[in-house]
Design a protein around this motif. Structure first.
Motif, PDB file in Angstrom:
ATOM      1  N   ALA A   3      12.119-138.848 -81.956  1.00  0.00           N
ATOM      2  CA  ALA A   3      13.262-139.572 -82.519  1.00  0.00           C
ATOM      3  C   ALA A   3      14.463-139.512 -81.583  1.00  0.00           C
ATOM      4  CB  ALA A   3      13.623-138.996 -83.887  1.00  0.00           C
ATOM      5  N   THR A   4      15.362-140.478 -81.747  1.00  0.00           N
ATOM      6  CA  THR A   4      16.524-140.630 -80.878  1.00  0.00           C
ATOM      7  C   THR A   4      17.777-140.056 -81.516  1.00  0.00           C
ATOM      8  OG1 THR A   4      15.671-142.631 -79.818  1.00  0.00           O
ATOM      9  CG2 THR A   4      18.054-142.341 -79.791  1.00  0.00           C
ATOM     10  N   LEU A   5      18.556-139.362 -80.710  1.00  0.00           N
ATOM     11  CA  LEU A   5      19.923-138.981 -81.056  1.00  0.00           C
ATOM     12  C   LEU A   5      20.860-139.800 -80.187  1.00  0.00           C
ATOM     13  CD1 LEU A   5      21.462-135.446 -81.496  1.00  0.00           C
ATOM     14  CD2 LEU A   5      22.437-137.011 -79.818  1.00  0.00           C
ATOM     15  N   ALA A   6      21.828-140.477 -80.792  1.00  0.00           N
ATOM     16  CA  ALA A   6      22.825-141.255 -80.058  1.00  0.00           C
ATOM     17  C   ALA A   6      24.199-140.973 -80.666  1.00  0.00           C
ATOM     18  CB  ALA A   6      22.505-142.742 -80.118  1.00  0.00           C
ATOM     19  N   PHE A   7      24.985-140.178 -79.963  1.00  0.00           N
ATOM     20  CA  PHE A   7      26.341-139.843 -80.397  1.00  0.00           C
ATOM     21  C   PHE A   7      27.318-140.393 -79.365  1.00  0.00           C
ATOM     22  CE2 PHE A   7      25.134-135.631 -82.759  1.00  0.00           C
ATOM     23  CZ  PHE A   7      24.446-136.374 -83.707  1.00  0.00           C
ATOM     24  N   TRP A   8      28.379-141.014 -79.831  1.00  0.00           N
ATOM     25  CA  TRP A   8      29.392-141.493 -78.895  1.00  0.00           C
ATOM     26  C   TRP A   8      30.793-141.315 -79.481  1.00  0.00           C
ATOM     27  CZ3 TRP A   8      26.113-144.652 -81.613  1.00  0.00           C
ATOM     28  CH2 TRP A   8      26.675-145.628 -82.448  1.00  0.00           C
TER      29      TRP A   8
ATOM     30  N   ASP B  53      14.925-135.668 -72.203  1.00  0.00           N
ATOM     31  CA  ASP B  53      15.408-136.977 -71.727  1.00  0.00           C
ATOM     32  C   ASP B  53      16.894-137.171 -72.042  1.00  0.00           C
ATOM     33  OD1 ASP B  53      12.763-137.404 -71.015  1.00  0.00           O
ATOM     34  OD2 ASP B  53      12.310-138.487 -72.873  1.00  0.00           O
ATOM     35  N   ILE B  54      17.672-136.122 -71.851  1.00  0.00           N
ATOM     36  CA  ILE B  54      19.101-136.172 -72.192  1.00  0.00           C
ATOM     37  C   ILE B  54      19.857-137.005 -71.163  1.00  0.00           C
ATOM     38  CG2 ILE B  54      21.186-134.788 -72.517  1.00  0.00           C
ATOM     39  CD1 ILE B  54      19.322-132.505 -73.448  1.00  0.00           C
ATOM     40  N   GLN B  55      20.665-137.951 -71.655  1.00  0.00           N
ATOM     41  CA  GLN B  55      21.475-138.813 -70.789  1.00  0.00           C
ATOM     42  C   GLN B  55      22.911-138.828 -71.292  1.00  0.00           C
ATOM     43  OE1 GLN B  55      19.897-142.796 -70.239  1.00  0.00           O
ATOM     44  NE2 GLN B  55      17.767-142.052 -70.173  1.00  0.00           N
ATOM     45  N   ARG B  56      23.835-138.974 -70.341  1.00  0.00           N
ATOM     46  CA  ARG B  56      25.254-139.137 -70.675  1.00  0.00           C
ATOM     47  C   ARG B  56      25.797-140.337 -69.901  1.00  0.00           C
ATOM     48  NH1 ARG B  56      27.282-134.659 -73.421  1.00  0.00           N
ATOM     49  NH2 ARG B  56      25.881-132.847 -73.362  1.00  0.00           N
ATOM     50  N   ILE B  57      26.416-141.240 -70.628  1.00  0.00           N
ATOM     51  CA  ILE B  57      26.993-142.446 -70.033  1.00  0.00           C
ATOM     52  C   ILE B  57      28.478-142.444 -70.363  1.00  0.00           C
ATOM     53  CG2 ILE B  57      26.931-144.966 -69.970  1.00  0.00           C
ATOM     54  CD1 ILE B  57      23.999-144.734 -70.973  1.00  0.00           C
ATOM     55  N   GLU B  58      29.324-142.494 -69.335  1.00  0.00           N
ATOM     56  CA  GLU B  58      30.758-142.308 -69.535  1.00  0.00           C
ATOM     57  C   GLU B  58      31.572-143.427 -68.889  1.00  0.00           C
ATOM     58  OE1 GLU B  58      31.751-138.469 -67.997  1.00  0.00           O
ATOM     59  OE2 GLU B  58      30.571-137.382 -69.500  1.00  0.00           O
TER      60      GLU B  58
ATOM     61  N   THR C 108      30.653-146.916 -67.046  1.00  0.00           N
ATOM     62  CA  THR C 108      30.195-148.069 -67.831  1.00  0.00           C
ATOM     63  C   THR C 108      31.173-148.324 -68.963  1.00  0.00           C
ATOM     64  OG1 THR C 108      27.876-147.555 -67.337  1.00  0.00           O
ATOM     65  CG2 THR C 108      28.304-149.008 -69.214  1.00  0.00           C
ATOM     66  N   LEU C 109      31.859-149.470 -68.895  1.00  0.00           N
ATOM     67  CA  LEU C 109      32.854-149.823 -69.909  1.00  0.00           C
ATOM     68  C   LEU C 109      32.162-150.340 -71.162  1.00  0.00           C
ATOM     69  CD1 LEU C 109      35.770-150.413 -70.839  1.00  0.00           C
ATOM     70  CD2 LEU C 109      35.593-152.632 -69.697  1.00  0.00           C
ATOM     71  N   PHE C 110      32.421-149.678 -72.282  1.00  0.00           N
ATOM     72  CA  PHE C 110      31.888-150.118 -73.563  1.00  0.00           C
ATOM     73  C   PHE C 110      32.979-150.604 -74.513  1.00  0.00           C
ATOM     74  CE2 PHE C 110      28.086-147.236 -72.877  1.00  0.00           C
ATOM     75  CZ  PHE C 110      27.183-148.277 -72.781  1.00  0.00           C
TER      76      PHE C 110
ATOM     77  N   GLY D  85      38.491-144.503 -72.728  1.00  0.00           N
ATOM     78  CA  GLY D  85      37.526-143.606 -72.125  1.00  0.00           C
ATOM     79  C   GLY D  85      36.468-143.249 -73.152  1.00  0.00           C
ATOM     80  N   THR D  86      35.204-143.320 -72.768  1.00  0.00           N
ATOM     81  CA  THR D  86      34.124-143.122 -73.727  1.00  0.00           C
ATOM     82  C   THR D  86      33.067-142.171 -73.177  1.00  0.00           C
ATOM     83  OG1 THR D  86      33.017-145.113 -72.867  1.00  0.00           O
ATOM     84  CG2 THR D  86      34.372-145.363 -74.854  1.00  0.00           C
ATOM     85  N   GLY D  87      32.357-141.547 -74.094  1.00  0.00           N
ATOM     86  CA  GLY D  87      31.197-140.743 -73.757  1.00  0.00           C
ATOM     87  C   GLY D  87      30.071-141.049 -74.728  1.00  0.00           C
ATOM     88  N   LEU D  88      28.902-141.382 -74.196  1.00  0.00           N
ATOM     89  CA  LEU D  88      27.705-141.652 -74.986  1.00  0.00           C
ATOM     90  C   LEU D  88      26.649-140.609 -74.631  1.00  0.00           C
ATOM     91  CD1 LEU D  88      25.710-143.315 -76.757  1.00  0.00           C
ATOM     92  CD2 LEU D  88      25.339-144.794 -74.751  1.00  0.00           C
ATOM     93  N   LEU D  89      26.183-139.876 -75.622  1.00  0.00           N
ATOM     94  CA  LEU D  89      25.143-138.869 -75.445  1.00  0.00           C
ATOM     95  C   LEU D  89      23.847-139.377 -76.070  1.00  0.00           C
ATOM     96  CD1 LEU D  89      23.979-135.997 -74.933  1.00  0.00           C
ATOM     97  CD2 LEU D  89      25.027-135.316 -77.112  1.00  0.00           C
ATOM     98  N   LEU D  90      22.796-139.411 -75.281  1.00  0.00           N
ATOM     99  CA  LEU D  90      21.467-139.817 -75.746  1.00  0.00           C
ATOM    100  C   LEU D  90      20.503-138.660 -75.538  1.00  0.00           C
ATOM    101  CD1 LEU D  90      21.305-143.366 -74.109  1.00  0.00           C
ATOM    102  CD2 LEU D  90      21.664-142.877 -76.537  1.00  0.00           C
ATOM    103  N   ALA D  91      19.642-138.430 -76.517  1.00  0.00           N
ATOM    104  CA  ALA D  91      18.627-137.377 -76.398  1.00  0.00           C
ATOM    105  C   ALA D  91      17.436-137.738 -77.271  1.00  0.00           C
ATOM    106  CB  ALA D  91      19.195-136.018 -76.802  1.00  0.00           C
ATOM    107  N   ARG D  92      16.286-137.159 -76.915  1.00  0.00           N
ATOM    108  CA  ARG D  92      15.048-137.440 -77.629  1.00  0.00           C
ATOM    109  C   ARG D  92      14.472-136.113 -78.136  1.00  0.00           C
ATOM    110  NH1 ARG D  92      13.434-142.145 -76.084  1.00  0.00           N
ATOM    111  NH2 ARG D  92      13.736-141.704 -73.883  1.00  0.00           N
ATOM    112  N   LYS D  93      14.136-136.071 -79.412  1.00  0.00           N
ATOM    113  CA  LYS D  93      13.573-134.838 -79.966  1.00  0.00           C
ATOM    114  C   LYS D  93      12.182-134.578 -79.398  1.00  0.00           C
ATOM    115  CE  LYS D  93      12.141-132.581 -84.247  1.00  0.00           C
ATOM    116  NZ  LYS D  93      11.725-132.751 -85.635  1.00  0.00           N
TER     117      LYS D  93
END
Length: 292
Positions: free
Chosen positions: A133-138, A195-200, A214-216, A283-291
């Motif tokens: 499953a996916t975790l997506a926190f921003w 598979d942890i990713q951070r997009i800022e 990456t501008l969101f 300014g943004t931070g997106l955290l993605l992770a997979r269980k």
């Protein structure tokens, strides 16, 4: 007691002026996701913005928020005939007894992850999320007026300066620092997540899209509209409670902290007035992770 749970907080104002997330943000999250899309959980759902936006992507959406007022606002903006697969529950992120083990395909949190108790949250997510499953926190920081560097400095001083005149002493901590640090303090346990990713993104002050990353999230508004947005900050609500006699000028009062801030902004920046459109980037931070 959390600001958003207090009866004096204006849920309607919050829903009206908070930024809307772009399609590109959701596309990034959905491209990362793998496997079925049966159930998505939106933690700290607030007025239901993210829950509604993802409603066409999953069989079922559940928005959870500890504030009864936010849940009522979310339900009022989510008509059942248009969103038959969306429901809301008054609940904390750390205790979700209404969800079965291994039942959730994605968990999201937009501008809410800084409120969570992470040891308890990760334990509950281990229970309810299926493997893979996916975790997506921003989250997003305070906006930068990308064409007005001096005004941006003034906003920062009023937002974080210490002393009763400013808002710095009224933010809930460590939550605000977590937001300002683009959620880097949130560390999914490597034993549970992969598979942890951070997009800022960090805005610049040389005009639109002069920042790095990456501008969101950007927005165009007038100065009065910007002040209405700032008045939804949790720190301003706490400041109001401490300064009940300093009410806003357009309501007949002597002026609040943001009336004073606006005076300084206009004095410092030639061409900044109540009519001119202001270009804001967050300014943004997106955290993605997979269980695992």
């Amino acid at each position: 007691m959390a600001t958003f749970a207090k009866s004096t907080f204006s849920y309607a104002s919050y829903a009206a002026v908070r930024p809307v997330y772009p399609v590109s943000l959701y596309e990034k999250i959905l491209a990362y996701h793998q496997g079925p899309k049966r159930l998505c959980l939106d933690l700290g759902c607030g007025h239901g913005l993210v829950t509604r936006a993802l409603s066409k992507e999953f069989d079922q959406l559940v928005g959870a928020d500890p504030s009864d007022g936010m849940i009522k606002q979310a339900e009022s903006g989510t008509p059942a005939d248009k969103y038959p697969n969306v429901s809301y529950r008054a609940a904390s992120a750390e205790s979700l007894p209404f969800l079965a083990d291994n039942s959730v395909d994605m968990v999201v949190a937009g501008q809410a992850a800084h409120w969570f108790n992470y040891p308890k949250l990760f334990a509950e997510l281990q229970r309810i999320l299926r493997p893979g499953a996916t975790l997506a926190f921003w989250g997003y920081k305070d906006p930068v007026l990308v064409e007005f560097p001096e005004a941006t400095k003034i906003v920062d001083r009023y937002a974080y300066g210490s002393g009763g005149k400013y808002l710095g002493d009224y933010w809930s901590q460590p939550g605000r620092s977590i937001v300002q640090n683009k959620l880097r303090d949130i560390q999914p346990p490597p034993s549970q997540w992969q598979d942890i990713q951070r997009i800022e993104y960090e805005p610049g002050v040389q005009g639109p899209k002069s920042g790095e990353g990456t501008l969101f999230l950007d927005k165009k508004m007038t100065l009065p509209q910007f002040l209405e947005y700032a008045r939804t900050w949790s720190a301003f609500h706490e400041w109001q409670q401490a300064h009940p006699n300093l009410t806003r000028r357009d309501a007949g009062g002597p002026g609040d902290v943001f009336d004073e801030m606006a005076d300084e902004m206009k004095a410092a920046e030639r061409g900044l007035d109540d009519e001119k459109d202001i270009f804001l980037e967050f300014g943004t931070g997106l955290l993605l992770a997979r269980k695992k």
